[in-house]
Design a protein around this motif. Structure first.
Motif, PDB file in Angstrom:
ATOM      1  N   ILE A 228      -3.262   6.061   1.161  1.00 50.61           N
ATOM      2  CA  ILE A 228      -3.960   6.738   0.068  1.00 50.61           C
ATOM      3  C   ILE A 228      -4.295   5.792  -1.079  1.00 50.61           C
ATOM      4  CG2 ILE A 228      -3.167   9.063   0.572  1.00 50.61           C
ATOM      5  CD1 ILE A 228      -0.860   8.652  -1.358  1.00 50.61           C
ATOM      6  N   SER A 229      -3.757   4.588  -1.078  1.00 55.26           N
ATOM      7  CA  SER A 229      -4.125   3.589  -2.088  1.00 55.26           C
ATOM      8  C   SER A 229      -5.333   2.822  -1.585  1.00 55.26           C
ATOM      9  CB  SER A 229      -2.955   2.631  -2.340  1.00 55.26           C
ATOM     10  OG  SER A 229      -2.489   2.066  -1.127  1.00 55.26           O
ATOM     11  N   GLN A 230      -6.378   2.825  -2.372  1.00 54.44           N
ATOM     12  CA  GLN A 230      -7.627   2.161  -2.007  1.00 54.44           C
ATOM     13  C   GLN A 230      -8.099   1.313  -3.186  1.00 54.44           C
ATOM     14  OE1 GLN A 230      -8.851   2.522   1.113  1.00 54.44           O
ATOM     15  NE2 GLN A 230      -7.118   3.852   1.565  1.00 54.44           N
TER      16      GLN A 230
ATOM     17  N   PRO B 225      -9.885   0.074  -6.349  1.00 54.79           N
ATOM     18  CA  PRO B 225      -9.351  -1.195  -6.830  1.00 54.79           C
ATOM     19  C   PRO B 225      -7.837  -1.283  -6.925  1.00 54.79           C
ATOM     20  CG  PRO B 225     -10.034   0.128  -8.684  1.00 54.79           C
ATOM     21  CD  PRO B 225     -10.380   0.920  -7.455  1.00 54.79           C
ATOM     22  N   ALA B 226      -7.111  -0.313  -6.379  1.00 58.31           N
ATOM     23  CA  ALA B 226      -5.646  -0.383  -6.344  1.00 58.31           C
ATOM     24  C   ALA B 226      -5.253  -1.223  -5.132  1.00 58.31           C
ATOM     25  CB  ALA B 226      -5.052   1.020  -6.270  1.00 58.31           C
ATOM     26  N   ASN B 227      -5.245  -2.516  -5.305  1.00 62.78           N
ATOM     27  CA  ASN B 227      -5.053  -3.430  -4.173  1.00 62.78           C
ATOM     28  C   ASN B 227      -3.596  -3.786  -3.921  1.00 62.78           C
ATOM     29  OD1 ASN B 227      -7.867  -3.619  -3.722  1.00 62.78           O
ATOM     30  ND2 ASN B 227      -8.041  -5.138  -5.354  1.00 62.78           N
ATOM     31  N   VAL B 228      -2.793  -3.823  -4.978  1.00 63.53           N
ATOM     32  CA  VAL B 228      -1.356  -4.065  -4.858  1.00 63.53           C
ATOM     33  C   VAL B 228      -0.658  -2.929  -5.593  1.00 63.53           C
ATOM     34  CG1 VAL B 228       0.546  -5.612  -5.458  1.00 63.53           C
ATOM     35  CG2 VAL B 228      -1.644  -6.563  -4.702  1.00 63.53           C
ATOM     36  N   ASN B 229       0.300  -2.267  -4.938  1.00 56.58           N
ATOM     37  CA  ASN B 229       0.797  -0.985  -5.438  1.00 56.58           C
ATOM     38  C   ASN B 229       2.313  -0.876  -5.309  1.00 56.58           C
ATOM     39  OD1 ASN B 229      -2.034   0.360  -5.613  1.00 56.58           O
ATOM     40  ND2 ASN B 229      -1.937  -0.481  -3.544  1.00 56.58           N
ATOM     41  N   VAL B 230       2.935  -0.252  -6.313  1.00 58.61           N
ATOM     42  CA  VAL B 230       4.384  -0.071  -6.331  1.00 58.61           C
ATOM     43  C   VAL B 230       4.712   1.287  -6.954  1.00 58.61           C
ATOM     44  CG1 VAL B 230       4.856  -2.555  -6.526  1.00 58.61           C
ATOM     45  CG2 VAL B 230       4.632  -1.182  -8.601  1.00 58.61           C
ATOM     46  N   PHE B 231       5.968   1.695  -6.818  1.00 55.32           N
ATOM     47  CA  PHE B 231       6.544   2.853  -7.501  1.00 55.32           C
ATOM     48  C   PHE B 231       5.836   4.171  -7.179  1.00 55.32           C
ATOM     49  CE2 PHE B 231       8.364   0.290 -11.372  1.00 55.32           C
ATOM     50  CZ  PHE B 231       9.017  -0.542 -10.495  1.00 55.32           C
ATOM     51  N   PRO B 232       5.775   4.594  -5.924  1.00 50.43           N
ATOM     52  CA  PRO B 232       5.137   5.881  -5.626  1.00 50.43           C
ATOM     53  C   PRO B 232       6.022   7.057  -6.001  1.00 50.43           C
ATOM     54  CG  PRO B 232       6.125   4.992  -3.640  1.00 50.43           C
ATOM     55  CD  PRO B 232       6.319   3.946  -4.717  1.00 50.43           C
ATOM     56  N   TRP B 233       5.380   8.171  -6.317  1.00 51.30           N
ATOM     57  CA  TRP B 233       6.073   9.459  -6.493  1.00 51.30           C
ATOM     58  C   TRP B 233       5.123  10.544  -6.008  1.00 51.30           C
ATOM     59  CZ3 TRP B 233      11.061   9.040  -7.565  1.00 51.30           C
ATOM     60  CH2 TRP B 233      11.804  10.208  -7.740  1.00 51.30           C
ATOM     61  N   MET B 234       5.658  11.713  -5.720  1.00 49.54           N
ATOM     62  CA  MET B 234       4.815  12.753  -5.133  1.00 49.54           C
ATOM     63  C   MET B 234       5.419  14.124  -5.408  1.00 49.54           C
ATOM     64  SD  MET B 234       4.869  14.867  -2.188  1.00 49.54           S
ATOM     65  CE  MET B 234       5.896  13.965  -1.028  1.00 49.54           C
ATOM     66  N   VAL B 235       4.541  15.129  -5.503  1.00 45.70           N
ATOM     67  CA  VAL B 235       4.961  16.515  -5.591  1.00 45.70           C
ATOM     68  C   VAL B 235       4.017  17.335  -4.723  1.00 45.70           C
ATOM     69  CG1 VAL B 235       3.558  16.988  -7.663  1.00 45.70           C
ATOM     70  CG2 VAL B 235       5.564  18.415  -7.151  1.00 45.70           C
TER      71      VAL B 235
ATOM     72  N   GLN C 245       0.823  -1.202   0.000  1.00 48.67           N
ATOM     73  CA  GLN C 245       0.000   0.000   0.000  1.00 48.67           C
ATOM     74  C   GLN C 245       0.861   1.258   0.000  1.00 48.67           C
ATOM     75  OE1 GLN C 245      -3.047  -0.372  -0.637  1.00 48.67           O
ATOM     76  NE2 GLN C 245      -3.414  -2.514  -0.066  1.00 48.67           N
ATOM     77  N   VAL C 246       0.263   2.363  -0.392  1.00 53.23           N
ATOM     78  CA  VAL C 246       0.945   3.654  -0.484  1.00 53.23           C
ATOM     79  C   VAL C 246       0.426   4.565   0.621  1.00 53.23           C
ATOM     80  CG1 VAL C 246       1.467   5.646  -1.952  1.00 53.23           C
ATOM     81  CG2 VAL C 246       1.178   3.370  -2.967  1.00 53.23           C
ATOM     82  N   PHE C 247       1.354   5.277   1.288  1.00 54.25           N
ATOM     83  CA  PHE C 247       1.020   6.147   2.405  1.00 54.25           C
ATOM     84  C   PHE C 247       1.634   7.523   2.183  1.00 54.25           C
ATOM     85  CE2 PHE C 247       0.971   1.830   3.877  1.00 54.25           C
ATOM     86  CZ  PHE C 247      -0.065   1.742   4.788  1.00 54.25           C
ATOM     87  N   THR C 248       1.040   8.509   2.831  1.00 51.35           N
ATOM     88  CA  THR C 248       1.629   9.838   2.821  1.00 51.35           C
ATOM     89  C   THR C 248       1.508  10.436   4.208  1.00 51.35           C
ATOM     90  OG1 THR C 248       1.780  11.914   1.561  1.00 51.35           O
ATOM     91  CG2 THR C 248      -0.432  11.182   2.172  1.00 51.35           C
ATOM     92  N   THR C 249       2.440  11.322   4.544  1.00 55.26           N
ATOM     93  CA  THR C 249       2.440  11.999   5.828  1.00 55.26           C
ATOM     94  C   THR C 249       3.080  13.369   5.660  1.00 55.26           C
ATOM     95  OG1 THR C 249       3.097  11.828   8.170  1.00 55.26           O
ATOM     96  CG2 THR C 249       4.632  10.959   6.542  1.00 55.26           C
TER      97      THR C 249
ATOM     98  N   GLU D 115     -11.436   7.604 -13.849  1.00 57.01           N
ATOM     99  CA  GLU D 115     -12.457   7.214 -12.899  1.00 57.01           C
ATOM    100  C   GLU D 115     -12.152   7.820 -11.538  1.00 57.01           C
ATOM    101  OE1 GLU D 115     -14.375   3.063 -11.141  1.00 57.01           O
ATOM    102  OE2 GLU D 115     -12.680   3.062 -12.521  1.00 57.01           O
ATOM    103  N   LEU D 116     -13.114   8.515 -10.945  1.00 52.07           N
ATOM    104  CA  LEU D 116     -12.955   9.069  -9.608  1.00 52.07           C
ATOM    105  C   LEU D 116     -13.284   7.965  -8.625  1.00 52.07           C
ATOM    106  CD1 LEU D 116     -12.465  11.563  -7.830  1.00 52.07           C
ATOM    107  CD2 LEU D 116     -14.910  12.025  -7.945  1.00 52.07           C
ATOM    108  N   LEU D 117     -12.283   7.552  -7.847  1.00 49.70           N
ATOM    109  CA  LEU D 117     -12.422   6.321  -7.080  1.00 49.70           C
ATOM    110  C   LEU D 117     -12.676   6.538  -5.609  1.00 49.70           C
ATOM    111  CD1 LEU D 117      -9.528   4.502  -8.849  1.00 49.70           C
ATOM    112  CD2 LEU D 117     -11.952   4.044  -9.107  1.00 49.70           C
ATOM    113  N   GLY D 118     -12.224   7.629  -5.052  1.00 48.62           N
ATOM    114  CA  GLY D 118     -12.445   7.803  -3.624  1.00 48.62           C
ATOM    115  C   GLY D 118     -12.258   9.224  -3.193  1.00 48.62           C
TER     116      GLY D 118
END
Length: 795
Positions: free
Chosen positions: A374-376, A378-388, A353-357, A764-767
């Motif tokens: 922040i990953s919900q 249908p994003a059940n398995v997640n890799v490679f985060p980036w952020m700005v 999962q992907v998190f932010t703080t 698609e707006l997911l959450g």
């Protein structure tokens, strides 16, 4: 590029505490605003494909967008492109041939004979800009050292140098060869318009480069060097290294402090802060001792600057450094950190999962908000985060996610379908713009209109060779902001499944299908990160259409900063599909009269063939229509269409499609078509010539009235060879068609693909909701294992 040398891996638990969601198509959390949406994705380069693409947007009035990515250690090149139209189309930045690690004296522009020399490089790339729009570039040179370069004229010219490559410019010898995962961080208070109190404020703009030193002589892996020109770098931190490694850094423009988050072991995420201690920008870090050496010189570190690493989060379900932990400072001086946990999958439970703080400057960045997942679904398995980060309390995080409950390295049946997701977090702030640490509002959307990858994703880096894992995506992708605060997401799309027929990989390597087409999604609706609604690029269609116009006079040679070449200058394109099964592709070009073709072929060095290509994707296949002529027979246009093909090359860890070609018949995938060329008496940009290719629909996948043709773009190339004549050896040397002009991109058709809203080309707006999770984190494992190579037939 390579696998991390000192990755600490931990296990723990992160639990979702609360969340609320709304269905696709509902309003964004910002009252009265439209949902977050994206335009038709834009293809950065229709010929050369690369993994881990990087995108940056000039803060200056020039508005130049730069994109780059490693083309592989086999080619010893990286692709570095620049866009003058906001990111719609790109041209090659001039790069220099190698000259023993010294600043090159002669850098010829890209030609139709060879686009980019081997500077060398081909490993990881990164870019940062200062407030003037100067672009600072770095390229990894085969895990040995780094090639650095800058451009101050939007990519028309770029000087270069080498750092750590045993060249005479390396100072001092205390920084030996051996480098990996180098990142740039700019100290430039003018970027945010603040008055800096840092001791090195007068030195700004000052560029820092952080990298993992692969030698074994130092205790910690993170080395920092600094430069006032982006060409000559000198040591800036402890010669014994500091805790860091792999985390993407950030800078506070008031104090000049630098930040890097990394795995602290025992399922914790920790933060190291470097504080400038002199006018040159030398740094003392939280884990330093009272006396250190920097570049061989003794330095005293004040007690206040070495108080120990800061715990950002603990008790995670795995390492928080799943390629990669990313830090970014917003305009309120709040430091945001986004990370992905390298977890596990059991049944319908996933801890990938992907998190932010976030933390505020008021606390010295020592008190952190409870991390938010922040990953919900249908994003059940997640890799490679980036952020700005953007305005106070605001950030956009992106990642690759799949709905399939399967380890990323284990091939599922059917193969996993991966998409790009983005979550916009808005943290409550006080009157000074500092975050209060109360829970944020988050909005998650799917960015990609269709899956951008199928099958496994190898997380071992260069270690993927040991399991023959699929590393076509490499290790990350990026997101940046335009001047209005709209997200520009640059990702790889391998859904095309391309693979070169009959290609034999080098010994011990596997060739994986799917050319990593570098693709850019531009946010065109909803709230941006500056707190206002965004509308996207003016020329980008918001719904399926039949064509686009193009700014005239932009078919330049040299391709950046040169003179216009009317024979290559698109003014518009169009497609139409008849009930009788003929796809008519029309390309408007300023002037393709015989004399202009001859003159412009001479102008564009090495041009023996002028090629006008319109390409698109239908389903999971790239198709094209092409008109081709030569200066010696301008009236003898030939017309072709069919399936695009790939040329596959090998790098240090695997082989994959590096080049997309649009071949002439009778080559594989190609068909001869009919067509025509007509010009007015006096062709011009306002009264252009018309190139028409009449394509039998059966030759391009049997397109019908219900088909959706995606990401349609038209490109003019100068080439020394027919496209079908390009060999693997020629591709290795970048002896490829040179793009002179382009117009990109739009969708054509009336039927949307499943799960895609074509009404506004929005994702698609997911959450939308306020999310809380239990605290957690730990340092990143550079790349995980991938035990299955991707299936060749997955579509």
């Amino acid at each position: 590029m390579g696998i991390g040398q000192r990755g600490l891996v931990g296990l723990g638990l992160a639990a979702l505490v609360a969340g609320s969601f709304t269905a696709a198509g509902t309003r964004d959390a910002k009252a009265g605003s439209a949902p977050i949406g994206f335009s038709t994705p834009m293809v950065m380069d229709p010929i050369e494909t690369v993994g881990e693409p990087t995108i940056v947007h000039s803060p200056a009035s020039d508005n130049t967008v730069y994109a780059s990515g490693p083309w592989g250690t086999g080619t010893q090149r990286s692709i570095w492109n620049a866009s003058a139209d906001g990111g719609e189309t790109f041209r090659l930045v001039q790069q220099c041939a190698p000259q023993s690690g010294e600043v090159a004296k002669v850098c010829p522009p890209p030609t139709a004979v060879q686009g980019t020399p081997n500077p060398p490089g081909g490993g990881d790339t990164d870019q940062r800009l200062d407030h003037t729009g100067k672009d600072y570039f770095v390229d990894l040179w085969a895990l040995a050292c780094d090639r650095v370069a800058t451009t101050t004229d939007h990519g028309a010219t770029a000087v270069q140098n080498a750092y750590g490559c045993n060249s005479p410019t390396v100072i001092p010898a205390s920084r030996p060869d051996g480098s990996d995962r180098q990142w740039l961080a700019a100290f430039d208070p003018a970027l945010t318009g603040v008055k800096s109190t840092a001791p090195d404020a007068a030195t700004a703009p000052l560029m820092y480069m952080e990298y993992n030193n692969l030698q074994t002589i130092q205790t910690n892996p993170a080395y920092w060097v600094r430069s006032i020109d982006g060409i000559n770098y000198t040591p800036a931190n402890n010669d014994n290294g500091n805790v860091g490694s792999d985390g993407y850094p950030a800078v506070d423009q008031i104090t000049g402090k630098v930040f890097e988050a990394t795995d602290g072991g025992n399922n914790t995420l920790v933060l190291n802060i470097g504080t400038p201690i002199d006018a040159s920008g030398d740094l003392c870090f939280l884990d330093d001792t009272a006396t250190i050496t920097i570049g061989g010189n003794l330095v005293s570190c004040p007690a206040a600057d070495r108080t120990g690493l800061i715990t950002v989060a603990s008790g995670l379900a795995g390492s928080p450094t799943l390629l990669f932990t990313v830090a970014s400072m917003d305009k309120g001086r709040n430091l945001h950190i986004t990370y992905a946990v390298s977890g596990s999958v059991s049944g319908t439970t996933s801890t990938y999962q992907v998190f932010t703080t976030v933390a505020s400057a008021a606390t010295g960045w020592t008190k952190w908000a409870t991390p938010v997942q922040i990953s919900q679904a249908p994003a059940n398995v997640n890799v490679f985060p980036w952020m700005v980060a953007g305005g106070p309390g605001r950030s956009d995080s992106v990642w690759y996610g799949t709905s399939t409950f399967s380890d990323p390295s284990t091939l599922s049946t059917p193969p996993q379908a991966w998409n790009v997701y983005m979550s916009q977090a808005v943290w409550p702030v006080d009157s000074s713009g500092g975050v209060t640490l109360a829970p944020p509002t988050t909005t998650m959307v799917r960015v990609t209109p269709h899956p951008m990858h199928y099958g496994t994703i190898c997380l071992l880096g260069t270690g993927c060779i040991t399991v023959q894992g699929d590393r076509n995506l490499a290790d990350f992708f990026t997101v940046t902001l335009d001047h209005n605060g709209a997200a520009q997401v640059e990702y790889d799309d391998t859904s095309n499944g391309l693979i070169q027929p009959g290609f034999t990989p080098a010994s011990g390597l596997a060739d994986h299908p799917g050319a990593p087409v570098v693709t850019i999604a531009q946010q065109n609706s909803g709230p941006g990160l500056l707190g206002t609604s965004v509308s996207g690029l003016a020329n980008e269609p918001r719904a399926p259409t039949s064509g686009m116009s193009d700014r005239s006079g932009d078919a330049l040679y040299p391709v950046i900063g040169g003179a216009n070449q009317p024979a290559f200058d698109f003014t518009a394109n169009r497609v139409a599909l008849s009930a009788g099964g003929v796809l008519t592709v029309t390309m408007k070009v300023a002037d393709v009269s015989p004399s202009t073709i001859a003159a412009d072929a001479r102008n564009v060095t090495g041009t023996a063939f002028l090629q006008y290509v319109t390409r698109w994707q239908m389903g999971n296949t790239i198709y094209y229509a092409m008109a081709e002529t030569t200066p010696g027979s301008p009236s003898q246009f030939q017309f072709y269409a069919g399936k695009a093909q790939s040329i596959d090359l090998c790098s240090v860890s695997a082989c994959d499609p590096h080049v997309i070609e649009y071949p002439e018949a009778p080559a594989t995938g190609a068909n001869s078509e009919t067509g025509s060329v007509s010009c007015p008496t006096t062709p011009s940009q306002k009264s252009p010539c018309t190139i028409t290719v009449n394509v039998k629909a059966v030759d391009v996948g049997g397109a019908t009235q219900s088909s959706l043709l995606e990401e349609i773009g038209s490109y003019s190339f100068g080439s020394a060879h027919p496209q079908a004549a390009v060999t693997n050896n020629m591709a290795e040397l970048d002896e490829l068609p040179l793009e002179i002009d382009g117009v990109c991109c739009f969708n054509f058709g009336t039927t949307a693909r499943p799960g895609t809203s074509q009404a506004s080309a929005a994702p698609e707006l997911l959450g939308v909701g306020t999310l809380l999770v239990a605290a957690g984190t730990v340092r990143r494992r550079r790349r995980n294992s991938d035990k299955e190579s991707r299936a060749a037939a997955i579509r």
